[in-house]
Design an enzyme around this catalytic site. Structure first.
Site, short mmCIF file in Angstrom:
data_model
loop_
_atom_site.label_atom_id
_atom_site.label_comp_id
_atom_site.label_asym_id
_atom_site.label_seq_id
_atom_site.Cartn_x
_atom_site.Cartn_y
_atom_site.Cartn_z
CD GLU A 107 -2.84 -1.11 2.48
OE1 GLU A 107 -3.18 0.37 3.07
OE2 GLU A 107 -3.74 -1.84 2.51
CD GLU A 141 -2.83 -5.47 4.75
OE1 GLU A 141 -3.95 -4.55 4.48
OE2 GLU A 141 -1.83 -5.22 4.25
C1 FCB Z 1 -4.06 -2.45 5.87
C2 FCB Z 1 -2.58 -1.98 6.13
C3 FCB Z 1 -2.59 -3.16 7.30
C4 FCB Z 1 -3.96 -3.26 7.98
C5 FCB Z 1 -5.60 -3.24 8.05
C6 FCB Z 1 -6.14 -3.54 8.08
O1 FCB Z 1 -3.99 -1.04 5.34
O2 FCB Z 1 -2.27 -2.46 4.77
O3 FCB Z 1 -1.60 -3.07 7.82
O4 FCB Z 1 -3.55 -1.61 8.86
O5 FCB Z 1 -4.79 -2.41 6.27
#
Ligand code: FCB
Length: 500
Positions: free
Chosen positions: A203, A400
């Site tokens: 990110e 994620e």
């Molecule tokens: C993302 C991050 C991760 C975590 C999630 C909830 O943006 O990559 O580290 O904080 O959100």
């Protein structure tokens, strides 16, 4: 916190109007129609199921094993930066408990594990001297994963820049690009015989803009020029790392993890459309256009003007290296609404330099503990749109996806039906995208366990596994057992909430 996106050719008018499946947003409003939850869904053969974490969020052991400081150590120890003054000094103490944690992962049936390497644990100053103890830690971690049949998937940069580098300008300093390239080559040499799947950055939008424009993440700057410079240097460092790692070994599968999001417009003023397109460009097109088309979006370069003066001839050639896979993190769609006063500085979205007159809508009616709306349909749309807009996209892994809910442990058990519901809806959305022809090869739930949720501290609990932060006792939630069943069946089975 904002996490938006959308693509060229997208028009705010008529965006996702009128249909709702599995909850989500219809015409910008939360829709909670119950989906057909009991339908069984099988994923493609070989689909990889895992969970994700990040070094600063779980490791602890901040002063152990010769680790150097990172920007997150300094930021979290600065008064007023993190909720309740929390920090990652101990976190989940994974640095000392990784053996047990890996046994737990195996017990939960994980096939792959996405973690990040703490740059300052292996290179305490960020460059130069290698800390053998730090490298050994990751070697033992990887060996243990492999011994349990779990595929390791490390990320090289999940926001914890060595403080030594921050003191000489961090990613604002172009030299950090080559130090990142050296660090990436080092890790390829040390782990590349056993680890094949790597991502360079996690990110990068968040590190650049939340860290340097909004100031809510480390290093805590509110300087748009710094943010845009970092956004460029991160991509340059990514491209260089792909080159330096490939020079070490030719059998690595290299990717990057981006967090795109649909941008859902709630504004009715035609004049705001351009602003919404700018948000889309900052959050989404900047990254995908640079990597997969070899240029930055022209509308954003126009808007940025001198803010983007870090870009040098030839940089985009370095950035647009062919990749073996792409990581997509997805949590929710961004809903944007118009402001009454164009110059309302207090409501301006600092994380989106040059954007005026619009802002993120207030908290949705149905949301997680983060205040984030639940928009599973958005994930399907996003994946389909990415495939359509970037025909050269490599295979995708959802790196994620998850939700924060603070369900307590009662009598040794933690029932978390809302997390199961969220995950179920998003897995169905991914399956819809696969059925629509998007090449998706894996899924990593965020997160294996509750952890240090950056500026929000330990209150926001994303884990399949509950952590008692006083005793550090791990208790798999019902969702962990549910997920074990999903993995066993390579897809969704009848919904259950009880521990098996
Ligand atoms: C993302 C991050 C991760 C975590 C999630 C909830 O943006 O990559 O580290 O904080 O959100």
């Amino acid at each position: 916190m904002l996490y938006p996106l959308s693509y060229e050719g997208w028009s705010p008018a008529g965006y996702r109007s009128g249909h709702c499946s599995g909850g989500g947003l219809v015409d910008g409003r939360v829709c909670n129609t119950e989906p057909a939850m009991n339908e069984q869904l099988e994923f493609p053969t070989g689909f990889l199921w895992g969970a994700a974490t990040a070094s600063y969020q779980i490791e602890g052991g901040a002063r152990d094993g010769g680790r150097g400081e990172s920007v997150w150590d300094v930021f979290s120890h600065t008064e007023g930066k993190v909720a309740h003054g929390h920090n990652g000094d101990v976190a989940c103490d994974h640095y000392h408990r990784f053996d047990d944690d890996i046994a737990m992962m195996a017990d939960l049936g994980l096939q792959t594990y996405r973690f990040s390497i703490s740059w300052s644990r292996v290179l305490p100053e960020g460059r130069g001297r290698v800390n053998r103890e730090g490298v050994d830690f990751y070697q033992r971690l990887v060996d243990q994963l492999l011994a349990h049949g779990i595929v390791p998937c490390p990320t090289l940069f999940h926001w914890d820049l060595p403080q030594g580098l921050e003191e000489i300008g961090g990613f604002r300093n172009r030299d950090t690009v080559s130090w990142f390239g050296d660090y990436a080559a080092l890790m390829a040499r040390e782990l590349g015989d056993r680890v094949h799947m790597w991502s360079t950055f996690n990110e990068p939008w968040c590190y650049a803009y939340l860290g340097h424009a909004a100031g809510v993440h480390a290093p805590g700057l509110t300087d748009p020029h710094a943010a845009v410079t970092v956004a460029h240097h991160e991509l340059l460092a990514h491209g260089l790392a792909v080159q330096t790692m490939r020079a070490e070994r030719d059998d690595l599968r290299l990717g990057i993890v981006i967090n795109p999001s649909n941008i859902v417009s709630e504004t009715t003023r035609p004049a705001d459309d351009g602003q919404i397109r700018l948000i889309d460009a900052i959050h989404n097109r900047w990254w995908f256009d640079a990597i997969f088309r070899g240029h930055y979006p022209a509308d954003l370069l126009d808007s940025y003007g001198p803010l983007a003066d870090a870009i040098q001839p030839g940089d985009l050639d370095t950035i647009s290296q062919p990749l073996d896979w792409l990581g997509i993190n997805y949590y929710f769609d961004i809903i944007v609404r118009g402001l009454d006063h164009d110059d309302d500085a207090t409501r301006r979205m600092l994380a989106y330099p040059t954007v005026h007159g619009v802002t993120e809508a207030d908290e949705a009616e149905i949301h997680t503990d983060m205040g984030w709306p639940i928009t599973p349909d958005g994930l399907t749309e996003l994946l389909v749109r990415l495939r359509d807009d970037y025909p050269d996209l490599p295979p995708i892994h959802i790196t994620e996806n998850g939700c924060a809910y603070d369900d307590p442990v009662i009598g040794g058990r933690c029932s978390d039906p809302r997390r199961i519901d969220y995950l179920d809806r998003h897995l169905r959305a991914i399956k819809d995208a696969i059925d629509a022809g998007v090449d998706i090869r894996g899924y990593y739930q965020w997160s294996l366990m509750d952890n240090f949720e950056w500026a929000l501290g330990y209150d926001k609990r994303f884990g399949l596994v509950h952590i008692d932060f006083d005793t550090l006792v791990r208790t798999p939630r019902d969702s962990a057992y549910w997920y074990r069943d999903v993995i066993r069946h390579n897809g969704l089975v009848e919904r259950r909430t009880g521990a098996q």
